[in-house]
Each structure stands twice: as structure tokens, then as C-alpha cells.
Design an enzyme around this catalytic site. Structure first.
Site, short mmCIF file in Angstrom:
data_model
loop_
_atom_site.label_atom_id
_atom_site.label_comp_id
_atom_site.label_asym_id
_atom_site.label_seq_id
_atom_site.Cartn_x
_atom_site.Cartn_y
_atom_site.Cartn_z
CE LYS A 51 -2.55 -1.61 3.56
NZ LYS A 51 -2.30 -3.06 3.63
CB THR A 52 3.79 2.33 2.06
OG1 THR A 52 3.08 2.03 3.25
CG2 THR A 52 4.58 3.62 2.25
CG ASP A 96 -0.05 2.62 7.12
OD1 ASP A 96 -1.04 2.00 6.71
OD2 ASP A 96 1.07 2.07 7.29
CB THR A 145 -5.35 -3.98 8.13
OG1 THR A 145 -5.54 -3.29 9.37
CG2 THR A 145 -3.89 -3.89 7.75
NE ARG A 204 5.93 -4.69 5.28
CZ ARG A 204 4.88 -4.05 5.79
NH1 ARG A 204 4.23 -4.53 6.83
NH2 ARG A 204 4.49 -2.92 5.26
#
Ligand code: ADE
Length: 323
Positions: A51-52, A96, A145, A204
Site C-alpha cells: 500500500k505504501t 496509514d 487493514t 514484505r
């Protein structure tokens, strides 16, 4: 080499999330033709899916800055006011964990998002007045999330709402190979695939596992990373062939053995395992649900027969069938 430089910097370099890329590609091109800023964008999905990264790519494709922050850093109204006043035209503001914004902060965002206007209350009580300050047109990219935890006035102010999905093994294999190139590490196709299979659908995690396997190969094997070395390394780090780690297995085993397979409430599971309930819900559960090892029912979580089989646990019915 830091995490930052592993991130892809253009849509073209970004692997996977085909639907999302298609939607954003059109939004970018349209905004450029009209010389406007992008619509506000809400990205939701489990952590670690990019997302980032996507927000940084949008900024780079639009040729604007991206200011990154998170809801816990926006506790006081003046935190968000300061950030909004410092924005340049077209800039992207990435927030975020946007489902955790305090109410006051959220209320400042409404007119900012809708009319690019900052409403500040001056004075107190009967004499209080609202002063409006114009803001540059900017793009808010929110990440969460838990999209269900957003208030509807906030959710309704995003022109685009997009979900990020878990990645396929072949996509993660490409990501591992790309990262290995950047880290100047040699990995065979089978080695990359072995890491990809154990990454819980999450880039990740794939990049983190690759670094650990690279350490192992350097110290123990002195060769390139092949499938056997990747497997041997991950045994040491307690990552099983499906990518479940110690906590995943603890959660499933606790449900099976202490709660007779469930249903068990989130808080009871958190108390029994010593894990944080938010972390269980937002980090561990999504993948266990995805692979069908856990089901959520109105009465709580249940462990499935597939999970018992994987963990080598005997007995117990698959309680999910009864509910
Ligand atoms: N690194 C982490 N996520 C990635 C992605 N989706 N594409 C390319 N490289 C990545």
C-alpha cells in the site's frame, strides 16, 4: 541496502495486483491529461502487500511529493493542520492505519478532502467563529487493514476504493528474483520459488525471508541459493513449508487443543497465546483464512480439518462443518 531501495518506483516495475494497476493507470493518465490532481484513494488489505509502495509510485508517476504519516501520529488536531498547510498543489498525503484516526482529526479532513478547505474554530463558546483557509488541491491516499472500521462519511469521500490481494507464488517468485538482483545475490529459479511458497502471499515477507536465506547461504553454504539451501535455511528460522511461522502454529494449536477446535473469541485466543488481539486479527488471521485453516463464525474462530492435518494434530471434528 535498506528496505526503501527495494521498492519498485514505477507502475511498470510493480509486480502483481493487475486489477489495481489497471485502475490506477487510467486514473493517472486521465488526471495528467486534465492537469488535475488524482482523486482521493483508499487502499485496503492485509499488511505487507504494497500500500505504501503504491502511494509512492503514484507520486512519482504524477511528478509530485508524497508525505507519509500514520493515524497514531495524528492524535492532536494541530498535527493534521500542520501537515495540510504544508502541502504543495498536487501533493499526495498518505495516511496509514486510517481507520484509527481520532474523531477531531477526521472532521478536519472532511472539508479538506471535499472542498480543499481548512475550517478552524477561533475563540470559544458563543463567540466562537469558523475561519476557512483554502488548501492546495491534494490527493489523500488512505491505507487500512480494516476497511469495515472506517466511518461512512470518511469512506464516502474517497473517489477510488481498491483492495490489495495476496500475491500468487509465481508473482512472488519474480519479486524474490528482482530483490535478489538488487541485493546482488544469486538465487536459482527453484530457490526463489521455495522462498515464494513460504511467503504467505506477501512481498514484505518474501523480501524478509530472502535476506535470512542469503545470510544462511553466505555462512553455511558459500554458494548460490537453490531450493535445498532455501528449505534448509527456513527450517532454522522455523518457517514451515506453507510459510506458517511459530505464532501461526501457536494460534492454531491453541485453538485445537485448549478450545477443542473452537469456536473461540478473539480476546480469549489473545489471552491464551499472549499475542495482541489487533495483531492476531490484522496480521495473522487474514492468511490463515485465505488458505482455509481458520474460519470466522458469529460465535468465534474455528480451526479446520485442513489445519489439523497440516499440524499433525489428531482428533477433533472439523467444527466449521457444524456451524
Ligand atoms: N517489492 C515488494 N513488492 C513488490 C512488487 N509488488 N513488485 C515489485 N517489487 C516489489
Amino acid at each position: 541496502i535498506q528496505e526503501e531501495s527495494l521498492r519498485p518506483s514505477s507502475l511498470k516495475e510493480y509486480i502483481g495486483q493487475k486489477d489495481l494497476k489497471g485502475v490506477l493507470d487510467i486514473a493517472i493518465q486521465a488526471a495528467k491529461v486534465r492537469q488535475e490532481s488524482l482523486d482521493h484513494l483508499l487502499l485496503y488489505g492485509p499488511p505487507g502487500l504494497g500500500k505504501t509502495t503504491m502511494s509512492l509510485i503514484l507520486a512519482s508517476e504524477m511528478g509530485v511529493n508524497c508525505k507519509i504519516t500514520a493515524a497514531p501520529a495524528l492524535e492532536r488536531p494541530r498535527d493534521i493542520v500542520g501537515i495540510l498547510m504544508a502541502l504543495q498543489p498536487g501533493d499526495i498525503l498518505f495516511i496509514d492505519e486510517i481507520h484509527r484516526l481520532p474523531r477531531m482529526t477526521e472532521e478536519i479532513l472532511y472539508p479538506a478532502m471535499e472542498d480543499f478547505r481548512l475550517d478552524i474554530t477561533v475563540g470559544k463558546g458563543n463567540t466562537a467563529k469558523i475561519r476557512s483557509i483554502p488548501l492546495p488541491k491534494f490527493t489523500l491516499v488512505g491505507a487500512t487493514t480494516k476497511v469495515g472500521s472506517l466511518t461512512s462519511p470518511l469512506r464516502d469521500r474517497f473517489g477510488l476504493v481498491q483492495k490489495l490481494r495476496f500475491y500468487e507464488v509465481d508473482e512472488l517468485t519474480l519479486i524474490v528474483q528482482r530483490t535478489a538482483d538488487i541485493l546482488q545475490t544469486v538465487v536459482t529459479e527453484e530457490g526463489a520459488a521455495e522462498i515464494a511458497r513460504r511467503s504467505r502471499g506477501t512481498p514484505r515477507i518474501a523480501n524478509r525471508l530472502l535476506k535470512r536465506v542469503r545470510d544462511y547461504a553466505q555462512v553455511k553454504a558459500h554458494t548460490e541459493i537453490d531450493g535445498a539451501i532455501a528449505s534448509a535455511a527456513m527450517e532454522i528460522y522455523n518457517v514451515d513449508p506453507l510459510g506458517l511461522d511459530w505464532v501461526d502454529r501457536l494460534l492454531l494449536t491453541t485453538m485445537a487443543e485448549q478450545f477443542n477446535g473452537g469456536p473461540v473469541g478473539l480476546e480469549a485466543l489473545a489471552a491464551s497465546t499472549g499475542e495482541d488481539s489487533h495483531t492476531i486479527e490484522e496480521v495473522y488471521e487474514p492468511y490463515l483464512l485465505q488458505i482455509g485453516y481458520l474460519h470466522r463464525t458469529p460465535r468465534g474462530r474455528v480451526v479446520t480439518a485442513a489445519a489439523r492435518k497440516h499440524l499433525g494434530l489428531k482428533g477433533g471434528n472439523d467444527n466449521s462443518e457444524q456451524l
